[in-house]
Write an enzyme that holds these catalytic residues in place. Structure first.
Site, PDB file in Angstrom:
ATOM      1  N   ASN A 210       0.845  -1.201   0.000  1.00 36.82           N
ATOM      2  CA  ASN A 210       0.000   0.000   0.000  1.00 36.82           C
ATOM      3  C   ASN A 210       0.875   1.245   0.000  1.00 36.82           C
ATOM      4  OD1 ASN A 210       0.611   0.782   2.837  1.00 36.82           O
ATOM      5  ND2 ASN A 210      -0.337  -1.215   3.243  1.00 36.82           N
ATOM      6  N   ASP A 279      -3.761  -6.390   4.930  1.00 42.99           N
ATOM      7  CA  ASP A 279      -4.752  -7.253   5.592  1.00 42.99           C
ATOM      8  C   ASP A 279      -4.637  -8.703   5.137  1.00 42.99           C
ATOM      9  OD1 ASP A 279      -5.895  -5.236   7.126  1.00 42.99           O
ATOM     10  OD2 ASP A 279      -7.049  -4.512   5.404  1.00 42.99           O
ATOM     11  N   LYS A 289       9.160 -16.743 -10.892  1.00 45.12           N
ATOM     12  CA  LYS A 289       8.319 -15.652 -11.406  1.00 45.12           C
ATOM     13  C   LYS A 289       7.134 -16.249 -12.183  1.00 45.12           C
ATOM     14  CE  LYS A 289       8.443 -11.655 -14.391  1.00 45.12           C
ATOM     15  NZ  LYS A 289       9.144 -10.984 -15.470  1.00 45.12           N
ATOM     16  N   PRO A 305      -2.133 -11.912  10.358  1.00 44.03           N
ATOM     17  CA  PRO A 305      -2.439 -11.732  11.788  1.00 44.03           C
ATOM     18  C   PRO A 305      -2.682 -10.259  12.068  1.00 44.03           C
ATOM     19  CG  PRO A 305      -0.087 -12.135  11.451  1.00 44.03           C
ATOM     20  CD  PRO A 305      -0.759 -12.364  10.127  1.00 44.03           C
ATOM     21  N   ASP A 306      -3.614  -9.956  12.972  1.00 42.19           N
ATOM     22  CA  ASP A 306      -3.802  -8.566  13.383  1.00 42.19           C
ATOM     23  C   ASP A 306      -2.788  -8.305  14.493  1.00 42.19           C
ATOM     24  OD1 ASP A 306      -4.714  -6.155  14.701  1.00 42.19           O
ATOM     25  OD2 ASP A 306      -6.491  -6.355  13.437  1.00 42.19           O
ATOM     26  N   VAL A 308      -1.661  -5.561  16.156  1.00 41.00           N
ATOM     27  CA  VAL A 308      -1.988  -4.749  17.338  1.00 41.00           C
ATOM     28  C   VAL A 308      -2.955  -5.488  18.265  1.00 41.00           C
ATOM     29  CG1 VAL A 308      -3.918  -3.352  16.439  1.00 41.00           C
ATOM     30  CG2 VAL A 308      -2.330  -2.348  18.044  1.00 41.00           C
ATOM     31  N   PHE A 323      -3.933   2.935  15.165  1.00 37.81           N
ATOM     32  CA  PHE A 323      -4.288   3.981  14.200  1.00 37.81           C
ATOM     33  C   PHE A 323      -5.484   3.506  13.400  1.00 37.81           C
ATOM     34  CE2 PHE A 323      -1.220   7.512  13.865  1.00 37.81           C
ATOM     35  CZ  PHE A 323      -0.416   7.167  14.934  1.00 37.81           C
ATOM     36  N   LYS A 337     -13.228   0.353  16.510  1.00 36.33           N
ATOM     37  CA  LYS A 337     -11.930  -0.353  16.391  1.00 36.33           C
ATOM     38  C   LYS A 337     -11.211  -0.390  17.734  1.00 36.33           C
ATOM     39  CE  LYS A 337     -10.498   0.054  12.209  1.00 36.33           C
ATOM     40  NZ  LYS A 337      -9.976   0.615  10.982  1.00 36.33           N
ATOM     41  N   LYS A 341     -10.381  -4.051  19.135  1.00 36.70           N
ATOM     42  CA  LYS A 341      -8.976  -4.476  19.209  1.00 36.70           C
ATOM     43  C   LYS A 341      -8.406  -4.358  20.622  1.00 36.70           C
ATOM     44  CE  LYS A 341      -7.979  -3.528  14.358  1.00 36.70           C
ATOM     45  NZ  LYS A 341      -6.889  -3.713  13.395  1.00 36.70           N
TER      46      LYS A 341
HETATM   47  O1  C5P Z   1      -8.136  -2.902  11.026  1.00 33.34           O
HETATM   48  P1  C5P Z   1      -7.343  -1.743  10.550  1.00 33.34           P
HETATM   49  O2  C5P Z   1      -6.256  -2.121   9.559  1.00 33.34           O
HETATM   50  O3  C5P Z   1      -8.112  -0.571  10.083  1.00 33.34           O
HETATM   51  O4  C5P Z   1      -6.622  -1.234  11.890  1.00 33.34           O
HETATM   52  C1  C5P Z   1      -5.609  -0.312  11.893  1.00 33.34           C
HETATM   53  C2  C5P Z   1      -4.768  -0.488  13.127  1.00 33.34           C
HETATM   54  O5  C5P Z   1      -4.467  -1.870  13.334  1.00 33.34           O
HETATM   55  C3  C5P Z   1      -3.414   0.172  12.975  1.00 33.34           C
HETATM   56  O6  C5P Z   1      -2.985   0.539  14.270  1.00 33.34           O
HETATM   57  C4  C5P Z   1      -2.552  -0.932  12.391  1.00 33.34           C
HETATM   58  O7  C5P Z   1      -1.173  -0.716  12.646  1.00 33.34           O
HETATM   59  C5  C5P Z   1      -3.095  -2.139  13.102  1.00 33.34           C
HETATM   60  N1  C5P Z   1      -3.026  -3.387  12.349  1.00 33.34           N
HETATM   61  C6  C5P Z   1      -2.178  -4.384  12.743  1.00 33.34           C
HETATM   62  N2  C5P Z   1      -2.159  -5.561  12.078  1.00 33.34           N
HETATM   63  C7  C5P Z   1      -2.964  -5.777  11.023  1.00 33.34           C
HETATM   64  C8  C5P Z   1      -3.842  -4.765  10.586  1.00 33.34           C
HETATM   65  C9  C5P Z   1      -3.848  -3.577  11.277  1.00 33.34           C
HETATM   66  O8  C5P Z   1      -1.434  -4.184  13.701  1.00 33.34           O
HETATM   67  N3  C5P Z   1      -2.925  -6.936  10.393  1.00 33.34           N
END
Ligand code: C5P
Length: 398
Positions: A210, A279, A289, A305-306, A308, A323, A337, A341
């Protein structure tokens, strides 16, 4: 004195005999790594020519409020937002009075009123003017409004008097400017920050990513270092120089960032997740390739994995800041959020705007906790980072 590196400083010059020393201030600030722009009042031009300051600073000097050329380059409001610090040196009795009154009748007055940056004045005037009750009252008012005051020194004056009112020497002023950027709000606190984008490999040459520049995370790392924290910056691929005096862990993918964050947070007190983590990632990474063949190609993705969330869940005593980049209903989505979270605070901004956020030097944000919601109006990412760090410090009782 490396704390001035990349700091953006406006030197405001007003009409006093000490104005000749401002040229030396500009040079010394630049020698210490600061980016400098100069604003002069009309009476300052009677003492030193804008051309001198233009040659030294390398930028056109801003002189008039209604100057179309200067406004086309960087308008006065933009200039006010650009700065990390506005230093008015010399500051005459008259200019100090106009600051106290909140007047906007000159470019420098307007910049002072509009800036969210730190403001410092180096007074310079006759000793009688300095000790006059009117000046004393004005100075007291400015200090109540958090304006820093450098000097003045005592000694013999251009008019023949002896006493307080001489502007401090340029090197002393520059030292005090540097001091403004170092504080001890987070002295000894271990802070872990994620920054930048992640890259999710598709094959050896392609990836999903991104537009995150990493500027916000790097500014947070700098602000935390200035506040005395022991900082670990976990950075995705960006083209920024990391601040000195911080441990940097370079990662590429979300999985690597996750692993690094879990390890670094082990004995930390604060975790700030400013990274724009992808994500999803490809379910499998091609070893070679991928060749162009079919007209339509389907890529199978799985959730990353999320980071945060898992940090917040795993480390109970950590103060966790996330954020939220939203395009609508910013505050509502961010609060959702925050709860989902299990964060202690969330910094939310509107990424549908072109003038702030992604890839911009400025940002405007909401700072939201379970009990509070505060708007941080548009300012430089450096300044915003300092405000976020100050709020973290007060939340953890520092
Ligand atoms: O769910 P979203 O991407 O909008 O959430 C944003 C927050 O979650 C940010 O603080 C980002 O650094 C964190 N995040 C994370 N791991 C992910 C997706 C988001 O730590 N896989």
């Amino acid at each position: 004195m490396s704390t001035l590196s990349n700091k953006r400083i406006i030197v405001g010059i007003t009409g006093g005999i000490a104005a000749y020393k401002s040229a030396e201030i500009v040079r010394r600030l630049q020698d210490h790594g600061a980016e400098v722009r100069v604003v002069m009042t009309p009476s300052a031009e009677e003492f030193i020519r804008p051309l001198t300051l233009q040659a030294l600073s390398g930028h056109p000097v801003h002189t008039g409020l209604l100057d179309p050329d200067a406004e086309a380059g960087m308008g006065h409001i933009e200039l006010a937002r650009w700065a990390d610090l506005l230093l008015i040196a010399p500051a005459t009795a008259d200019f100090i009075a106009s600051m106290a009154q909140g007047r906007g009748n000159s470019l420098l007055n307007a910049v002072y009123l509009a800036t969210p940056a730190l403001v410092a004045v180096a007074p310079a005037m006759n000793q009688g003017m300095w000790s006059h009750p009117a000046t004393c009252d004005n100075m007291q008012l400015l200090q109540q409004r958090d304006v820093r005051v450098f000097g003045p020194d005592s000694g013999s004056q251009a008019c023949g008097d002896v006493g307080y009112g001489r502007m401090q020497q340029p090197e002393t002023i520059v030292e005090q400017v540097a001091h403004c950027f170092s504080n001890s709000q987070l002295s000894g606190v271990k802070v872990v920050i994620t920054a930048g984008p992640t890259r999710e490999a598709i094959d050896p040459v392609r990836y999903i990513s991104n537009h995150s520049s990493g500027k916000m995370g790097y500014a947070l790392a700098t602000a935390a270092i200035e506040a005395g924290a022991d900082v670990t910056l976990i950075s995705g691929p960006v083209s920024l120089n990391p601040p000195s005096r911080c441990k940097v862990i370079h990662v590429t993918s979300a999985a690597e960032m996750h692993q690094a964050a879990m390890a670094a947070c082990d004995n930390a007190q604060v975790f700030i997740a400013s990274a724009a983590v992808a994500d999803y990632r490809p379910v499998s990474v091609a070893q070679q390739k991928i060749k162009k063949s079919a007209d339509v190609m389907t890529l199978e993705l799985e959730k990353n994995p999320d980071i945060v969330s898992s940090v917040a869940q795993h480390f109970n005593n950590l103060y966790v800041v996330g954020f939220a980049a939203e395009t609508q209903d910013v505050e509502r989505y961010a609060r959702d959020k925050l709860e989902r979270k299990k964060l202690d605070a969330i910094v939310a901004n509107d990424v549908s705007r072109a003038d702030v956020g992604f890839n911009s030097d400025d940002n405007e944000a909401w700072l939201i906790t379970a009990e509070t919601s505060q708007v941080l109006s548009k300012r430089s990412k450096t300044q915003l980072a300092r405000d976020i760090i100050a709020s973290v410090a007060s939340a953890i009782g520092k």
